[in-house]
Scaffold this motif. Structure first.
Motif, PDB file in Angstrom:
ATOM      1  N   VAL A  69      50.985 -14.502   8.344  1.00 25.67           N
ATOM      2  CA  VAL A  69      52.450 -14.485   8.206  1.00 25.67           C
ATOM      3  C   VAL A  69      52.998 -15.890   8.012  1.00 25.67           C
ATOM      4  CG1 VAL A  69      54.598 -14.022   9.461  1.00 25.67           C
ATOM      5  CG2 VAL A  69      52.778 -12.318   9.436  1.00 25.67           C
ATOM      6  N   SER A  70      52.552 -16.846   8.811  1.00 28.43           N
ATOM      7  CA  SER A  70      53.077 -18.207   8.687  1.00 28.43           C
ATOM      8  C   SER A  70      52.613 -18.868   7.386  1.00 28.43           C
ATOM      9  CB  SER A  70      52.694 -19.050   9.894  1.00 28.43           C
ATOM     10  OG  SER A  70      51.297 -19.162   9.991  1.00 28.43           O
ATOM     11  N   SER A  71      51.413 -18.553   6.928  1.00 24.81           N
ATOM     12  CA  SER A  71      50.947 -19.096   5.648  1.00 24.81           C
ATOM     13  C   SER A  71      51.832 -18.604   4.511  1.00 24.81           C
ATOM     14  CB  SER A  71      49.499 -18.688   5.378  1.00 24.81           C
ATOM     15  OG  SER A  71      48.639 -19.261   6.308  1.00 24.81           O
ATOM     16  N   LEU A  72      52.142 -17.318   4.520  1.00 23.38           N
ATOM     17  CA  LEU A  72      53.015 -16.768   3.477  1.00 23.38           C
ATOM     18  C   LEU A  72      54.415 -17.357   3.558  1.00 23.38           C
ATOM     19  CD1 LEU A  72      51.912 -13.020   3.560  1.00 23.38           C
ATOM     20  CD2 LEU A  72      51.353 -14.745   1.823  1.00 23.38           C
ATOM     21  N   GLN A  73      54.897 -17.569   4.761  1.00 19.33           N
ATOM     22  CA  GLN A  73      56.215 -18.156   4.947  1.00 19.33           C
ATOM     23  C   GLN A  73      56.257 -19.592   4.418  1.00 19.33           C
ATOM     24  OE1 GLN A  73      57.447 -18.323   9.048  1.00 19.33           O
ATOM     25  NE2 GLN A  73      59.618 -18.332   8.513  1.00 19.33           N
ATOM     26  N   VAL A  74      55.240 -20.374   4.703  1.00 26.61           N
ATOM     27  CA  VAL A  74      55.185 -21.756   4.222  1.00 26.61           C
ATOM     28  C   VAL A  74      55.025 -21.789   2.703  1.00 26.61           C
ATOM     29  CG1 VAL A  74      53.806 -23.871   4.251  1.00 26.61           C
ATOM     30  CG2 VAL A  74      54.383 -22.740   6.393  1.00 26.61           C
ATOM     31  N   VAL A  75      54.149 -20.936   2.169  1.00 31.34           N
ATOM     32  CA  VAL A  75      53.955 -20.894   0.711  1.00 31.34           C
ATOM     33  C   VAL A  75      55.247 -20.505   0.021  1.00 31.34           C
ATOM     34  CG1 VAL A  75      52.817 -19.581  -1.127  1.00 31.34           C
ATOM     35  CG2 VAL A  75      51.468 -20.509   0.743  1.00 31.34           C
ATOM     36  N   TRP A  76      55.947 -19.508   0.543  1.00 28.69           N
ATOM     37  CA  TRP A  76      57.196 -19.078  -0.068  1.00 28.69           C
ATOM     38  C   TRP A  76      58.219 -20.208  -0.058  1.00 28.69           C
ATOM     39  CZ3 TRP A  76      58.727 -15.494  -3.211  1.00 28.69           C
ATOM     40  CH2 TRP A  76      60.079 -15.262  -3.390  1.00 28.69           C
ATOM     41  N   ASP A  77      58.282 -20.948   1.038  1.00 29.58           N
ATOM     42  CA  ASP A  77      59.242 -22.051   1.117  1.00 29.58           C
ATOM     43  C   ASP A  77      58.874 -23.171   0.152  1.00 29.58           C
ATOM     44  OD1 ASP A  77      61.620 -23.071   2.438  1.00 29.58           O
ATOM     45  OD2 ASP A  77      60.286 -24.634   3.214  1.00 29.58           O
ATOM     46  N   VAL A  78      57.599 -23.374  -0.091  1.00 30.96           N
ATOM     47  CA  VAL A  78      57.167 -24.451  -0.980  1.00 30.96           C
ATOM     48  C   VAL A  78      57.391 -24.098  -2.453  1.00 30.96           C
ATOM     49  CG1 VAL A  78      55.127 -25.718  -1.788  1.00 30.96           C
ATOM     50  CG2 VAL A  78      55.522 -25.446   0.655  1.00 30.96           C
ATOM     51  N   ILE A  79      57.119 -22.852  -2.826  1.00 28.89           N
ATOM     52  CA  ILE A  79      57.188 -22.509  -4.254  1.00 28.89           C
ATOM     53  C   ILE A  79      58.578 -22.107  -4.730  1.00 28.89           C
ATOM     54  CG2 ILE A  79      54.773 -21.840  -4.347  1.00 28.89           C
ATOM     55  CD1 ILE A  79      55.651 -18.921  -4.396  1.00 28.89           C
ATOM     56  N   THR A  80      59.493 -21.793  -3.829  1.00 30.89           N
ATOM     57  CA  THR A  80      60.840 -21.433  -4.258  1.00 30.89           C
ATOM     58  C   THR A  80      61.723 -22.675  -4.305  1.00 30.89           C
ATOM     59  OG1 THR A  80      61.488 -20.930  -1.990  1.00 30.89           O
ATOM     60  CG2 THR A  80      60.701 -19.091  -3.349  1.00 30.89           C
ATOM     61  N   PRO A  81      62.723 -22.654  -5.190  1.00 33.31           N
ATOM     62  CA  PRO A  81      63.591 -23.837  -5.296  1.00 33.31           C
ATOM     63  C   PRO A  81      64.502 -24.036  -4.079  1.00 33.31           C
ATOM     64  CG  PRO A  81      64.257 -22.136  -6.862  1.00 33.31           C
ATOM     65  CD  PRO A  81      63.029 -21.655  -6.192  1.00 33.31           C
ATOM     66  N   THR A  82      64.856 -22.970  -3.394  1.00 36.00           N
ATOM     67  CA  THR A  82      65.690 -23.134  -2.197  1.00 36.00           C
ATOM     68  C   THR A  82      64.795 -23.254  -0.977  1.00 36.00           C
ATOM     69  OG1 THR A  82      65.807 -20.746  -1.907  1.00 36.00           O
ATOM     70  CG2 THR A  82      67.588 -21.781  -3.153  1.00 36.00           C
ATOM     71  N   HIS A  83      64.925 -24.356  -0.288  1.00 37.93           N
ATOM     72  CA  HIS A  83      64.092 -24.591   0.884  1.00 37.93           C
ATOM     73  C   HIS A  83      64.797 -24.043   2.124  1.00 37.93           C
ATOM     74  CE1 HIS A  83      61.175 -26.873  -1.325  1.00 37.93           C
ATOM     75  NE2 HIS A  83      62.149 -27.602  -1.855  1.00 37.93           N
ATOM     76  N   LEU A  84      64.132 -23.141   2.800  1.00 38.11           N
ATOM     77  CA  LEU A  84      64.692 -22.504   3.983  1.00 38.11           C
ATOM     78  C   LEU A  84      64.232 -23.156   5.274  1.00 38.11           C
ATOM     79  CD1 LEU A  84      64.181 -18.800   2.866  1.00 38.11           C
ATOM     80  CD2 LEU A  84      66.250 -20.193   2.673  1.00 38.11           C
ATOM     81  N   SER A  85      63.368 -24.148   5.173  1.00 36.96           N
ATOM     82  CA  SER A  85      62.830 -24.763   6.386  1.00 36.96           C
ATOM     83  C   SER A  85      63.902 -25.571   7.108  1.00 36.96           C
ATOM     84  CB  SER A  85      61.629 -25.644   6.058  1.00 36.96           C
ATOM     85  OG  SER A  85      62.029 -26.748   5.299  1.00 36.96           O
ATOM     86  N   ARG A  86      63.842 -25.461   8.426  1.00 30.16           N
ATOM     87  CA  ARG A  86      64.700 -26.255   9.304  1.00 30.16           C
ATOM     88  C   ARG A  86      63.784 -26.828  10.383  1.00 30.16           C
ATOM     89  NH1 ARG A  86      70.436 -24.918   9.687  1.00 30.16           N
ATOM     90  NH2 ARG A  86      70.135 -25.809  11.737  1.00 30.16           N
ATOM     91  N   PRO A  87      63.121 -27.952  10.072  1.00 23.19           N
ATOM     92  CA  PRO A  87      62.158 -28.492  11.033  1.00 23.19           C
ATOM     93  C   PRO A  87      62.826 -28.969  12.313  1.00 23.19           C
ATOM     94  CG  PRO A  87      62.418 -29.960   9.155  1.00 23.19           C
ATOM     95  CD  PRO A  87      63.231 -28.751   8.871  1.00 23.19           C
ATOM     96  N   GLY A  88      62.059 -28.898  13.378  1.00 20.46           N
ATOM     97  CA  GLY A  88      62.566 -29.358  14.659  1.00 20.46           C
ATOM     98  C   GLY A  88      61.454 -29.430  15.685  1.00 20.46           C
ATOM     99  N   ILE A  89      61.771 -30.057  16.788  1.00 21.43           N
ATOM    100  CA  ILE A  89      60.839 -30.181  17.902  1.00 21.43           C
ATOM    101  C   ILE A  89      61.380 -29.359  19.066  1.00 21.43           C
ATOM    102  CG2 ILE A  89      59.776 -31.751  19.552  1.00 21.43           C
ATOM    103  CD1 ILE A  89      59.906 -33.901  17.364  1.00 21.43           C
ATOM    104  N   VAL A  90      60.506 -28.534  19.622  1.00 21.63           N
ATOM    105  CA  VAL A  90      60.895 -27.630  20.699  1.00 21.63           C
ATOM    106  C   VAL A  90      60.012 -27.904  21.913  1.00 21.63           C
ATOM    107  CG1 VAL A  90      61.026 -25.206  21.371  1.00 21.63           C
ATOM    108  CG2 VAL A  90      61.597 -25.865  19.049  1.00 21.63           C
ATOM    109  N   ALA A  91      60.629 -27.949  23.087  1.00 22.27           N
ATOM    110  CA  ALA A  91      59.882 -28.081  24.336  1.00 22.27           C
ATOM    111  C   ALA A  91      59.526 -26.677  24.808  1.00 22.27           C
ATOM    112  CB  ALA A  91      60.713 -28.810  25.378  1.00 22.27           C
ATOM    113  N   LEU A  92      58.234 -26.415  24.938  1.00 20.06           N
ATOM    114  CA  LEU A  92      57.748 -25.103  25.360  1.00 20.06           C
ATOM    115  C   LEU A  92      57.273 -25.190  26.802  1.00 20.06           C
ATOM    116  CD1 LEU A  92      56.885 -22.180  24.583  1.00 20.06           C
ATOM    117  CD2 LEU A  92      54.689 -23.163  23.931  1.00 20.06           C
ATOM    118  N   PRO A  93      58.020 -24.621  27.763  1.00 20.71           N
ATOM    119  CA  PRO A  93      57.547 -24.639  29.145  1.00 20.71           C
ATOM    120  C   PRO A  93      56.327 -23.724  29.280  1.00 20.71           C
ATOM    121  CG  PRO A  93      59.595 -23.409  28.964  1.00 20.71           C
ATOM    122  CD  PRO A  93      59.309 -23.964  27.616  1.00 20.71           C
ATOM    123  N   LEU A  94      55.297 -24.238  29.924  1.00 16.88           N
ATOM    124  CA  LEU A  94      54.034 -23.510  30.012  1.00 16.88           C
ATOM    125  C   LEU A  94      53.864 -22.837  31.372  1.00 16.88           C
ATOM    126  CD1 LEU A  94      51.601 -26.099  28.389  1.00 16.88           C
ATOM    127  CD2 LEU A  94      52.493 -24.005  27.365  1.00 16.88           C
TER     128      LEU A  94
END
Length: 157
Positions: A69-94
């Motif tokens: 799923v994540s591979s397809l999501q990344v590929v779709w974002d790379v090959i389409t002209p509109t970039h949907l990515s919103r990068p960020g850093i998240v603190a994950l409590p373990l």
């Protein structure tokens, strides 16, 4: 004799019987041996082996699903002209406390395209994750905790 060792012995015996030591034959032998040992499990007494193998298998299936799923999501974002990515850093409590659990969680997150484990807090209670698609940090945290972290903890306990 340990049930795991017996299961590996049955897998190798299956491959020898077939006459080909390929990965596919070893996996088929392991699965067939697992099924045979599960049927004969009353002979071995109480054992957590069968549940643990099932939990590891579920973790593997979840990881492969997330990987696809994540591979397809990344590929779709790379090959389409509109970039949907919103990068960020998240603190994950373990909730995981063991070194093996934390290591496996961090590595599985890093192996999934679009996410990367950055750092672990000094008290080993928070994992910092960089993700390519952080539309809602709470949803991302909830997904990681209920997915990878929960399954890793189940598989290693």
């Amino acid at each position: 004799m340990n049930i795991f060792v017996l299961n590996v012995f049955l897998a190798v015996s299956w491959a020898a019987l077939v006459g080909s030591f390929t990965l596919a034959n070893l996996l088929i032998g392991y699965g067939t041996g697992y099924l045979a040992l599960w049927i004969a499990s009353p002979l071995f007494g109480k054992s957590g082996y069968f549940l643990r193998v099932w939990r590891v298998f579920r973790l593997l299936v979840l990881f492969v699903y997330d990987l696809i799923v994540s591979s397809l999501q990344v590929v779709w974002d790379v090959i389409t002209p509109t970039h949907l990515s919103r990068p960020g850093i998240v603190a994950l409590p373990l909730d995981a406390e063991g070194e093996g659990e934390i290591l496996l969680i961090a590595n599985l997150i890093s192996l999934t395209p679009g996410s990367l484990s950055l750092d672990l807090s000094p008290d080993r209670k928070t994992l910092y994750v960089h993700a390519m698609f952080v539309d809602d940090p709470v949803t991302l945290r909830r997904g990681l905790k209920s997915g990878i972290e929960r399954r890793v903890m189940e598989a290693l306990q």
